[in-house]
Design an enzyme around this catalytic site. Structure first.
Site, PDB file in Angstrom:
ATOM      1  CD  GLU A  65      -4.850   5.568   8.109  1.00  0.00           C
ATOM      2  OE1 GLU A  65      -3.608   5.674   8.236  1.00  0.00           O
ATOM      3  OE2 GLU A  65      -5.522   6.312   7.367  1.00  0.00           O
ATOM      4  CG  ASP A  95      -8.509   2.824   2.392  1.00  0.00           C
ATOM      5  OD1 ASP A  95      -9.384   3.539   1.865  1.00  0.00           O
ATOM      6  OD2 ASP A  95      -7.316   3.146   2.412  1.00  0.00           O
TER       7      ASP A  95
END
Length: 416
Positions: free
Chosen positions: A146, A76
């Site tokens: 997130e 990520d």
């Protein structure tokens, strides 16, 4: 003679500079344009077939190397709206405008810059030594973890029409464990997370005439207290769940009874059954308290974000960790139990119908620990992910993170 999956791995020392650069230039979810450009350029130079803009800012690379399985390695890329306070000479001073139009400080306080650097390092090694594996390598650099939205955005944007569906999904997350150790837990490994906004409607009045009101502050207070009974009185003690009311807002003046109140709450659970029970109970309690107060309308409950439960396939994780144990030693492999944190990596696996093997990468100075296992008291005191003080030590974290990804890929795509 058979070469082990972890042998003949030399990590490029220049990766440390790349990591520092990414750390100094963090970007919020779905804003990772600079990071994605760096990733795409490097993958293209390494010979990958690269697709950009998947799920807005996601990048995927494909490298085919003969017959064999398809393995997807994921990292990520996004950062957090946190002001960094590490004192590092490469600390972030970046600000950005978030999805609500607010200017916020930005920091890679969760370590996604390390994830990105490790996967680029692994891609470099695997592309330069194609004799050590056979099959199809897919590397995915995901946005907006997130926000709990990046993996789904990539899938919804046709990820698996752009790259081959994997036979295994592999990935790692840096954690406040001693650098040099790796941890993994089979089964439900990371909690599902549901964040909700509850709007309670009352009737406003002057503070001196409460008889003319239906007070949403009292309604909200009663709702908060009643919500705490869900886990303590409705969920069996053998199950694990957390319900937190993190925000409550109503009114702006001491002598005015407002017309409405808003709660924001978060639920963590490890099974779909428990999750649904809690969601149903939140709905029941909010509506029940509103009815008891004589509210003019029912509450509205809206989802802010959702992370699914991350389930590590036991056989797949066992195979990966066995390879790590042969490389690092069995004493360097830990079982952290089910974690309360949340992740969306599982979406990449479930949407492909593939098993997931996902592990934690130790990233904290080992000298801060005594026992170095999951009972170490330092675990409660060292800076953890999302802290403004969090930053992994570059070495040996970077070398072990790259080696882990290469080892996992070779384990699942052995040479023909």
């Amino acid at each position: 003679m058979t070469t082990s999956a972890h042998e003949n791995i030399t990590v490029d020392p220049a990766l440390a500079d790349l990591y520092k650069d990414l750390h100094s230039h963090p970007e919020l979810g779905f804003q990772e344009h600079r990071t994605a450009e760096i990733v795409a350029k490097r993958l293209t130079e390494l010979g990958f077939d690269v697709t950009t803009g998947i799920g807005k800012t996601g990048v995927a690379g494909v490298l085919k190397n003969g017959a064999g399985p398809t393995a997807l390695l994921r990292a990520d890329m996004d950062a957090l709206p946190v002001k960094e306070d590490t004192g590092l000479d490469y600390a972030s001073t970046v600000t950005a405008t978030d999805e609500n139009g607010k200017v916020v400080p930005v920091d890679h306080a969760c370590g996604h810059d390390l994830h990105t650097t490790c996967l680029l390092g692994a891609a470099e090694i695997l592309s330069s030594d194609t004799s050590s594996w056979s099959g199809t390598l897919v590397v995915v650099f995901q946005p907006a973890e997130e926000l709990g939205a990046g993996a789904q955005a990539m899938v919804d944007d046709g990820l698996y029409n752009k790259v081959p569906k994997p036979d295994i999904v592999l990935g790692q997350h840096v954690a406040p464990l001693p650098a040099g150790k790796i941890a993994g837990h089979a089964g439900a490994s990371y909690a599902g997370s549901d964040s909700l906004r509850v709007r309670l409607v009352g009737k406003g009045a002057h503070g001196s005439m409460p008889q003319n009101s239906i007070d949403p502050v009292v309604m909200a207070a009663s709702t908060v207290l009643r919500l705490q009974t869900i886990v303590s009185r409705e969920i069996p003690s053998t199950d694990v769940a957390v319900l937190t009311v993190g925000s409550i807002h109503s009114g702006d003046a001491a002598n005015v009874i407002p017309g409405e109140a808003e709660l924001q709450l978060n639920i963590r659970s490890y099974s779909d059954r428990v999750r649904q029970h809690i969601l149903d109970s939140v709905d029941r309690i909010a509506k029940g308290e509103a009815a008891a107060a004589g509210a003019p309308e029912e509450p509205t409950i809206t989802e802010i974000e959702r992370f699914p439960i991350v389930v590590n396939d036991a056989e797949a994780l066992g195979k990966t960790l066995h390879a790590f144990a042969e490389w690092l030693g069995a004493d360097k492999i830990l079982d952290p139990g089910a974690g309360a944190g949340s992740e969306d990596v599982g979406i990449l696996a479930t949407s492909a119908g593939a098993p997931l093997s996902y592990w934690l990468l130790g990233g904290t100075d080992p000298s801060l620990f005594t026992t170095g296992d999951m009972t170490d008291p330092a675990l409660a005191t060292v800076p953890s992910n999302h802290s403004p003080h969090y930053a992994p030590v570059i070495e040996p974290t970077l070398t072990i993170g790259v080696t882990a990804l290469v080892t996992a890929a070779r384990t699942w795509m052995p040479p023909a």
